[in-house]
Motif scaffolding. Structure first.
Motif, PDB file in Angstrom:
ATOM      1  N   THR A 238      -6.912  11.274   2.265  1.00 24.94           N
ATOM      2  CA  THR A 238      -8.231  11.510   1.493  1.00 24.94           C
ATOM      3  C   THR A 238      -8.950  10.480   0.998  1.00 24.94           C
ATOM      4  O   THR A 238     -10.171  10.081   1.207  1.00 24.94           O
ATOM      5  N   THR A 239      -8.122   9.519   0.131  1.00 28.48           N
ATOM      6  CA  THR A 239      -8.696   8.169  -0.097  1.00 28.48           C
ATOM      7  C   THR A 239      -8.416   7.136   0.481  1.00 28.48           C
ATOM      8  O   THR A 239      -9.245   5.978   0.340  1.00 28.48           O
ATOM      9  N   GLY A 240      -7.533   7.165   1.442  1.00 27.89           N
ATOM     10  CA  GLY A 240      -7.460   5.744   2.327  1.00 27.89           C
ATOM     11  C   GLY A 240      -6.617   4.878   1.655  1.00 27.89           C
ATOM     12  O   GLY A 240      -6.107   3.825   2.289  1.00 27.89           O
ATOM     13  N   LYS A 241      -6.073   5.106   0.503  1.00 32.86           N
ATOM     14  CA  LYS A 241      -5.107   4.379  -0.356  1.00 32.86           C
ATOM     15  C   LYS A 241      -3.777   4.214   0.091  1.00 32.86           C
ATOM     16  O   LYS A 241      -3.060   5.444   0.535  1.00 32.86           O
ATOM     17  N   VAL A 242      -3.205   2.810   0.064  1.00 34.28           N
ATOM     18  CA  VAL A 242      -1.822   2.812   0.505  1.00 34.28           C
ATOM     19  C   VAL A 242      -0.802   3.835  -0.510  1.00 34.28           C
ATOM     20  O   VAL A 242      -1.152   3.541  -1.690  1.00 34.28           O
ATOM     21  N   LEU A 243       0.086   4.361  -0.123  1.00 35.36           N
ATOM     22  CA  LEU A 243       0.979   5.003  -1.086  1.00 35.36           C
ATOM     23  C   LEU A 243       2.297   4.375  -1.014  1.00 35.36           C
ATOM     24  O   LEU A 243       2.699   3.711  -0.215  1.00 35.36           O
ATOM     25  N   ARG A 244       2.768   4.169  -2.310  1.00 32.78           N
ATOM     26  CA  ARG A 244       4.022   3.544  -2.550  1.00 32.78           C
ATOM     27  C   ARG A 244       5.093   4.554  -2.833  1.00 32.78           C
ATOM     28  O   ARG A 244       4.789   5.591  -3.669  1.00 32.78           O
ATOM     29  N   GLU A 245       6.547   4.139  -2.757  1.00 35.46           N
ATOM     30  CA  GLU A 245       7.582   4.998  -3.211  1.00 35.46           C
ATOM     31  C   GLU A 245       7.393   4.903  -4.997  1.00 35.46           C
ATOM     32  O   GLU A 245       6.801   3.961  -5.452  1.00 35.46           O
ATOM     33  N   PRO A 246       7.945   6.129  -5.317  1.00 35.09           N
ATOM     34  CA  PRO A 246       7.701   6.156  -6.874  1.00 35.09           C
ATOM     35  C   PRO A 246       8.600   5.322  -7.559  1.00 35.09           C
ATOM     36  O   PRO A 246       9.747   4.967  -7.225  1.00 35.09           O
ATOM     37  N   SER A 247       7.940   4.402  -8.422  1.00 34.96           N
ATOM     38  CA  SER A 247       8.634   3.544  -9.528  1.00 34.96           C
ATOM     39  C   SER A 247       7.709   2.934 -10.363  1.00 34.96           C
ATOM     40  O   SER A 247       6.557   3.520 -10.378  1.00 34.96           O
ATOM     41  N   ASN A 248       8.373   2.130 -11.311  1.00 32.56           N
ATOM     42  CA  ASN A 248       7.271   1.565 -12.288  1.00 32.56           C
ATOM     43  C   ASN A 248       6.502   0.314 -11.767  1.00 32.56           C
ATOM     44  O   ASN A 248       5.933   0.132 -12.621  1.00 32.56           O
ATOM     45  N   ASP A 249       6.699  -0.018 -10.762  1.00 30.87           N
ATOM     46  CA  ASP A 249       6.219  -1.198 -10.104  1.00 30.87           C
ATOM     47  C   ASP A 249       4.802  -0.749  -9.096  1.00 30.87           C
ATOM     48  O   ASP A 249       5.198  -0.045  -7.989  1.00 30.87           O
ATOM     49  N   PRO A 250       3.536  -1.291  -9.499  1.00 31.86           N
ATOM     50  CA  PRO A 250       2.585  -0.886  -8.815  1.00 31.86           C
ATOM     51  C   PRO A 250       2.612  -1.579  -7.503  1.00 31.86           C
ATOM     52  O   PRO A 250       1.849  -0.985  -6.520  1.00 31.86           O
ATOM     53  N   ASN A 251       3.282  -2.647  -7.215  1.00 29.96           N
ATOM     54  CA  ASN A 251       3.527  -3.198  -6.112  1.00 29.96           C
ATOM     55  C   ASN A 251       4.702  -2.938  -5.368  1.00 29.96           C
ATOM     56  O   ASN A 251       5.241  -3.508  -4.525  1.00 29.96           O
TER      57      ASN A 251
END
Length: 86
Positions: free
Chosen positions: A49-62
């Motif tokens: 929907t947004t085209g944004k990269v999905l990341r594994e759940p964690s506290n690290d935004p990167n």
């Protein structure tokens, strides 16, 4: 990939909830030397929907990319298609 090699990305495409990015398939520009460090294919998930990269759940935004896979088999992948065979 060697730490100083760089990807030299040549193409990117979305397909559903995934993005694929390919490196260069060519030889080095200056001396035509073999250049296997750039022959990569990366795949990871995006929010369709947004085209944004999905990341594994964690506290690290990167943090780690969700659905990440990688191969250095760009030439064999290309050779599997008749139009790309030499």
């Amino acid at each position: 990939m060697a730490p100083d090699a760089g990807l030299d990305a040549e193409a990117a495409a979305t397909h559903g909830q995934f993005v694929s990015v390919t490196g260069s398939h060519s030889a080095k520009r200056d001396d035509c030397a073999n250049n296997p460090d750039t022959r990569h294919v990366f795949r990871f998930r995006i929010d369709p929907t947004t085209g944004k990269v999905l990341r594994e759940p964690s506290n690290d935004p990167n943090g780690a990319l969700m659905g990440y896979s990688h191969t250095q088999r760009l030439w064999p992948l290309m050779a599997s298609f008749p139009a790309f065979r030499r």
